[in-house]
Design a protein around this motif. Structure first.
Motif, short mmCIF file in Angstrom:
data_model
loop_
_atom_site.label_atom_id
_atom_site.label_comp_id
_atom_site.label_asym_id
_atom_site.label_seq_id
_atom_site.Cartn_x
_atom_site.Cartn_y
_atom_site.Cartn_z
N UNK A 72 22.20 30.98 34.75
CA UNK A 72 21.91 32.10 35.63
C UNK A 72 20.53 31.92 36.26
N UNK A 73 20.40 32.30 37.50
CA UNK A 73 19.10 32.28 38.16
C UNK A 73 18.10 33.19 37.43
N UNK A 74 18.58 34.35 36.98
CA UNK A 74 17.69 35.28 36.26
C UNK A 74 17.20 34.67 34.96
N UNK A 75 18.04 33.91 34.29
CA UNK A 75 17.64 33.24 33.05
C UNK A 75 16.55 32.22 33.33
N UNK A 76 16.70 31.46 34.39
CA UNK A 76 15.68 30.47 34.76
C UNK A 76 14.37 31.14 35.16
N UNK A 77 14.46 32.27 35.84
CA UNK A 77 13.26 33.00 36.22
C UNK A 77 12.49 33.46 34.99
N UNK A 78 13.20 34.06 34.04
CA UNK A 78 12.55 34.54 32.80
C UNK A 78 11.98 33.36 32.02
N UNK A 79 12.72 32.28 31.92
CA UNK A 79 12.23 31.09 31.22
C UNK A 79 10.94 30.59 31.87
N UNK A 80 10.93 30.54 33.19
CA UNK A 80 9.75 30.06 33.91
C UNK A 80 8.56 30.99 33.72
N UNK A 81 8.79 32.28 33.84
CA UNK A 81 7.69 33.25 33.72
C UNK A 81 7.09 33.31 32.32
N UNK A 82 7.91 33.10 31.30
CA UNK A 82 7.43 33.25 29.93
C UNK A 82 7.29 31.92 29.19
N UNK A 83 7.45 30.80 29.89
CA UNK A 83 7.24 29.50 29.28
C UNK A 83 8.27 29.16 28.21
N UNK A 84 9.51 29.54 28.45
CA UNK A 84 10.58 29.27 27.49
C UNK A 84 11.59 28.31 28.12
N UNK A 85 12.50 27.83 27.31
CA UNK A 85 13.60 27.01 27.80
C UNK A 85 14.76 27.93 28.17
N UNK A 86 15.47 27.63 29.27
CA UNK A 86 16.60 28.47 29.66
C UNK A 86 17.63 28.64 28.54
N UNK A 87 17.86 27.60 27.76
CA UNK A 87 18.84 27.70 26.67
C UNK A 87 18.39 28.73 25.62
N UNK A 88 17.09 28.78 25.33
CA UNK A 88 16.57 29.75 24.36
C UNK A 88 16.71 31.17 24.89
N UNK A 89 16.41 31.35 26.18
CA UNK A 89 16.58 32.68 26.80
C UNK A 89 18.05 33.07 26.74
N UNK A 90 18.93 32.14 27.07
CA UNK A 90 20.37 32.42 27.07
C UNK A 90 20.86 32.83 25.68
N UNK A 91 20.38 32.18 24.65
CA UNK A 91 20.78 32.55 23.29
C UNK A 91 20.30 33.95 22.95
N UNK A 92 19.09 34.30 23.39
CA UNK A 92 18.58 35.65 23.15
C UNK A 92 19.39 36.69 23.92
N UNK A 93 19.79 36.35 25.14
CA UNK A 93 20.64 37.25 25.94
C UNK A 93 21.97 37.45 25.22
#
Length: 73
Positions: A38-59
């Protein structure tokens, strides 16, 4: 002339993850691998210095906690 509304809230990773979980295709039953794209996942990963996969797992965790179906790959 109307005054501009000032935003006083600081962004939080938790709030961003919850927003994605509940607002970005929440009923789509997407697995974490798809959520990671998701574009939103990549945005959050970029803003908070995380990996998109980690954000996705939290989502996915937030979706499951809110009785939303998360698919499997």
């Amino acid at each position: 002339m109307p005054r501009k509304r000032r935003v006083n809230r600081r962004p939080s990773y938790r709030h961003a993850v919850e927003w994605i979980a509940l607002e970005d295709n929440p009923g789509g039953e997407d697995p974490a691998d798809w959520i990671a794209g998701y574009l939103t996942t990549h945005l959050v990963a970029d803003l908070f210095g995380a990996e998109p996969r980690d954000v996705a797992e939290d989502v996915a965790k937030v979706r499951l906690a809110n009785d939303l179906i998360v698919g499997e790959c």
